[in-house]
Write an enzyme that holds these catalytic residues in place. Structure first.
Site, PDB file in Angstrom:
ATOM      1  N   HIS A  23       1.034  -1.309   0.034  1.00  0.00           N
ATOM      2  CA  HIS A  23      -0.102   0.166   0.056  1.00  0.00           C
ATOM      3  C   HIS A  23       0.860   1.215  -0.117  1.00  0.00           C
ATOM      4  O   HIS A  23       0.876   1.993   0.886  1.00  0.00           O
ATOM      5  CB  HIS A  23      -1.029  -0.080   1.310  1.00  0.00           C
ATOM      6  CG  HIS A  23      -2.039  -0.910   1.059  1.00  0.00           C
ATOM      7  ND1 HIS A  23      -2.804  -1.392   2.076  1.00  0.00           N
ATOM      8  CD2 HIS A  23      -2.697  -1.373   0.018  1.00  0.00           C
ATOM      9  CE1 HIS A  23      -3.885  -2.045   1.583  1.00  0.00           C
ATOM     10  NE2 HIS A  23      -3.671  -2.478   0.347  1.00  0.00           N
ATOM     11  N   HIS A  79     -11.452  -9.677  -6.471  1.00  0.00           N
ATOM     12  CA  HIS A  79     -11.057  -8.238  -6.028  1.00  0.00           C
ATOM     13  C   HIS A  79     -10.371  -7.413  -7.140  1.00  0.00           C
ATOM     14  O   HIS A  79      -9.424  -7.947  -7.714  1.00  0.00           O
ATOM     15  CB  HIS A  79     -10.116  -8.493  -4.852  1.00  0.00           C
ATOM     16  CG  HIS A  79      -9.712  -7.045  -4.036  1.00  0.00           C
ATOM     17  ND1 HIS A  79     -10.472  -5.953  -3.883  1.00  0.00           N
ATOM     18  CD2 HIS A  79      -8.702  -7.032  -3.236  1.00  0.00           C
ATOM     19  CE1 HIS A  79      -9.747  -5.185  -3.124  1.00  0.00           C
ATOM     20  NE2 HIS A  79      -8.618  -5.759  -2.767  1.00  0.00           N
ATOM     21  N   GLU A  81      -8.279  -4.591  -6.347  1.00  0.00           N
ATOM     22  CA  GLU A  81      -7.049  -4.027  -6.074  1.00  0.00           C
ATOM     23  C   GLU A  81      -5.772  -4.526  -6.909  1.00  0.00           C
ATOM     24  O   GLU A  81      -5.869  -5.792  -7.282  1.00  0.00           O
ATOM     25  CB  GLU A  81      -6.805  -4.242  -4.505  1.00  0.00           C
ATOM     26  CG  GLU A  81      -5.745  -3.149  -4.079  1.00  0.00           C
ATOM     27  CD  GLU A  81      -5.647  -2.912  -2.711  1.00  0.00           C
ATOM     28  OE1 GLU A  81      -6.347  -3.608  -1.989  1.00  0.00           O
ATOM     29  OE2 GLU A  81      -5.026  -1.982  -2.463  1.00  0.00           O
ATOM     30  N   ASP A  83      -2.933  -5.457  -6.762  1.00  0.00           N
ATOM     31  CA  ASP A  83      -1.868  -6.658  -6.209  1.00  0.00           C
ATOM     32  C   ASP A  83      -2.531  -8.008  -6.940  1.00  0.00           C
ATOM     33  O   ASP A  83      -2.041  -8.889  -7.130  1.00  0.00           O
ATOM     34  CB  ASP A  83      -1.833  -6.628  -4.792  1.00  0.00           C
ATOM     35  CG  ASP A  83      -2.896  -6.620  -3.992  1.00  0.00           C
ATOM     36  OD1 ASP A  83      -3.771  -5.823  -4.408  1.00  0.00           O
ATOM     37  OD2 ASP A  83      -2.884  -7.261  -2.902  1.00  0.00           O
ATOM     38  N   HIS A 147     -11.842  -6.089   1.797  1.00  0.00           N
ATOM     39  CA  HIS A 147     -11.796  -4.876   2.628  1.00  0.00           C
ATOM     40  C   HIS A 147     -12.465  -3.732   1.507  1.00  0.00           C
ATOM     41  O   HIS A 147     -12.407  -2.504   1.700  1.00  0.00           O
ATOM     42  CB  HIS A 147     -10.445  -4.617   2.935  1.00  0.00           C
ATOM     43  CG  HIS A 147      -9.378  -4.389   1.951  1.00  0.00           C
ATOM     44  ND1 HIS A 147      -8.764  -3.367   1.924  1.00  0.00           N
ATOM     45  CD2 HIS A 147      -8.966  -4.994   1.058  1.00  0.00           C
ATOM     46  CE1 HIS A 147      -7.847  -3.342   0.953  1.00  0.00           C
ATOM     47  NE2 HIS A 147      -8.085  -4.622   0.263  1.00  0.00           N
ATOM     48  N   ASP A 166      -8.488 -11.333   0.079  1.00  0.00           N
ATOM     49  CA  ASP A 166      -7.580 -10.739   1.292  1.00  0.00           C
ATOM     50  C   ASP A 166      -8.020 -11.289   2.648  1.00  0.00           C
ATOM     51  O   ASP A 166      -7.072 -11.179   3.611  1.00  0.00           O
ATOM     52  CB  ASP A 166      -7.655  -9.403   1.215  1.00  0.00           C
ATOM     53  CG  ASP A 166      -6.998  -8.576   0.236  1.00  0.00           C
ATOM     54  OD1 ASP A 166      -6.019  -9.066  -0.415  1.00  0.00           O
ATOM     55  OD2 ASP A 166      -7.458  -7.479  -0.615  1.00  0.00           O
ATOM     56  N   TYR A 194      -1.868  -8.448  10.131  1.00  0.00           N
ATOM     57  CA  TYR A 194      -2.860  -8.039   8.858  1.00  0.00           C
ATOM     58  C   TYR A 194      -4.487  -7.480   9.241  1.00  0.00           C
ATOM     59  O   TYR A 194      -4.791  -6.542   8.447  1.00  0.00           O
ATOM     60  CB  TYR A 194      -2.905  -9.260   7.851  1.00  0.00           C
ATOM     61  CG  TYR A 194      -3.489  -9.029   6.401  1.00  0.00           C
ATOM     62  CD1 TYR A 194      -2.881  -8.865   5.311  1.00  0.00           C
ATOM     63  CD2 TYR A 194      -4.734  -9.337   6.359  1.00  0.00           C
ATOM     64  CE1 TYR A 194      -3.382  -8.680   4.259  1.00  0.00           C
ATOM     65  CE2 TYR A 194      -5.457  -9.061   4.716  1.00  0.00           C
ATOM     66  CZ  TYR A 194      -4.646  -8.818   4.011  1.00  0.00           C
ATOM     67  OH  TYR A 194      -5.173  -8.538   2.811  1.00  0.00           O
ATOM     68  N   HIS A 227      -3.131 -13.729   0.003  1.00  0.00           N
ATOM     69  CA  HIS A 227      -1.813 -13.472   0.421  1.00  0.00           C
ATOM     70  C   HIS A 227      -1.321 -14.463   1.593  1.00  0.00           C
ATOM     71  O   HIS A 227      -2.080 -14.774   2.551  1.00  0.00           O
ATOM     72  CB  HIS A 227      -1.672 -12.124   1.227  1.00  0.00           C
ATOM     73  CG  HIS A 227      -2.032 -11.126   0.198  1.00  0.00           C
ATOM     74  ND1 HIS A 227      -1.164 -10.742  -0.610  1.00  0.00           N
ATOM     75  CD2 HIS A 227      -3.089 -10.218   0.187  1.00  0.00           C
ATOM     76  CE1 HIS A 227      -1.532  -9.520  -1.382  1.00  0.00           C
ATOM     77  NE2 HIS A 227      -2.960  -9.275  -0.828  1.00  0.00           N
TER      78      HIS A 227
HETATM   79 FE1  FEO Z   1      -6.906  -5.583  -1.219  1.00  0.00          FE
HETATM   80 FE2  FEO Z   1      -4.433  -7.833  -1.393  1.00  0.00          FE
HETATM   81  O1  FEO Z   1      -5.411  -6.439  -2.137  1.00  0.00           O
END
Ligand code: FEO
Length: 395
Positions: A23, A79, A81, A83, A147, A166, A194, A227
């Protein structure tokens, strides 16, 4: 190389041992991380998520060593995002008409980031499912605000795998992939870090979502997050942990966070620590100088605490910028049902304590009346006064 997960399910992600922050620089990575993507090769071939953009070539090249990209029947994007979606445009260059299953909000985030409104999106919501052959289905569960508003999980029937994205993840590199192979202390620490630093503001939603997933009564053999370690040994343990963490979690710990100019406020911090220990030797007490400690690691300690104390000298009618920046982060996380106390030294005007009190109130803490506001360097009497602050926090 793809790595085996179960039956015809494979991991095709990337473990990143070099990553130091996430981030931007807002989240520290101390033990590596991974972006987990998955490949299902049943009657249908399905790619679940991709990896971060800098590794798009490596990702697509590796995938092409395993399969003909044209054989992918559809992609699930849990998701948007970057990554997890960063390599998607590079994959889609070769297979531009491939259906992408995702939430309505993920269409917004993916189009907003990659500017391909023509992609073949298939919008799904909780309970929707798709047949992938051999008697198996993928069932979609929206995970709104876990999230991001676009987040969802995907459940593979028969193999009983929940691809949770996530949720239940950790920024922790586990070369062997699975939770039973990981260092158990680090795994627990990174999973909590996390949650504390990313999911705390959404705890009420986490609680409801867990109840919803439990009510679905789905057998779960594996939780495969996007992750870190994949939970195959007692996978419901992390779900139970999330239920506890989402319920205004606290341990018998008090965390003292401060910064100092000429050591006066530092003396107050340590005097407070020793007095808390004297009052309650069962209470874990931790002291952190905010300028010298990772802010995410401090936040994990705050997450575990029943109370905190925050100290800063008065500077320019306010507080040190190190403490102010950290309080801004604390406010974002909106902890609940925790006490706080303030302390600090001043030379002339002394507004620091009022600034700290206001900021902690905004951050959701219940600020106790007892405080230490010391003119110039603390005297023995000032240090003794920390007894009253300690008693208020221990009460
Ligand atoms: Fe919300 Fe691992 O990206």
């Amino acid at each position: 190389m793809k790595r085996h997960i179960k039956n015809n399910v494979w991991w095709v992600g990337r473990i990143d041992w070099e990553l130091k922050t996430f981030h931007g620089d807002d989240y520290s990575i101390n033990h590596g991380s991974s972006q987990n993507a998955y490949l299902i090769q049943e009657g249908k071939t399905v790619l679940i998520d991709t990896i971060w953009k800098p590794y798009e070539k490596e990702f697509r090249d590796n995938l092409e060593k395993e399969i003909n990209l044209g054989s992918i029947d559809f992609i699930v994007m849990n998701h948007g995002e970057v990554d997890h979606s960063g390599s998607l445009p590079y994959v889609m260059e070769k297979i531009p008409n491939t259906p992408i299953y995702c939430t309505a909000n993920a269409v917004k985030s993916l189009v907003g980031q990659y500017h391909h409104p023509e992609w073949n999106f298939k919008v799904v919501k909780t309970g929707d499912s798709v047949d992938i052959g051999n008697g198996k289905r993928l069932v979609f569960v929206e995970m709104r605000m876990l999230h991001w508003p676009d987040s969802m999980a995907t459940y593979l029937t028969e193999d009983n795998i929940l691809f949770s994205n996530d949720a239940f993840g950790q920024h922790y590199g586990v070369e062997e992939l699975f939770n039973d192979k990981a260092d158990q202390c680090l795994l627990a620490e990174e999973a909590m870090k996390y949650y504390a630093n990313i999911l705390t503001p959404f705890s009420a939603l986490v609680k409801r979502k867990i109840e919803e997933i439990v009510a679905l009564n789905l057998p779960i053999d594996i939780i495969a997050p996007s992750h870190g370690a994949i939970w195959r040994d007692n996978p419901l343990e992390i779900v139970q942990k999330y239920a506890a963490w989402a319920d205004n979690y606290q341990e018998n710990q008090i965390t003292i966070v401060y910064d100092t100019m000429w050591d006066g406020t530092k003396q107050l911090a340590h005097a407070l620590a020793s007095r808390i220990q004297a009052i309650s030797c069962d209470t874990v007490v931790k002291v952190f100088n905010i300028s010298q400690t990772d802010k995410n690691d401090i936040m994990t300690q705050v997450f575990k605490s029943k109370a905190i104390a925050v100290g800063s000298p008065t500077v320019g009618k306010s507080i040190l910028s190190s403490v102010g920046g950290w309080l801004h982060f604390l406010t974002e996380l909106q902890f609940k049902q925790k006490k706080a106390a303030v302390f600090g030294c001043y030379g002339w005007s002394g507004e620091g304590n009022a600034t700290l009190t206001e900021a902690l109130g905004k951050a959701g803490f219940s600020v106790v009346e007892a405080q230490a506001k010391v003119n110039w360097n603390p005297t023995a009497e000032d240090l003794d006064h920390m007894q009253a602050v300690a008693e208020a926090l221990c009460r």
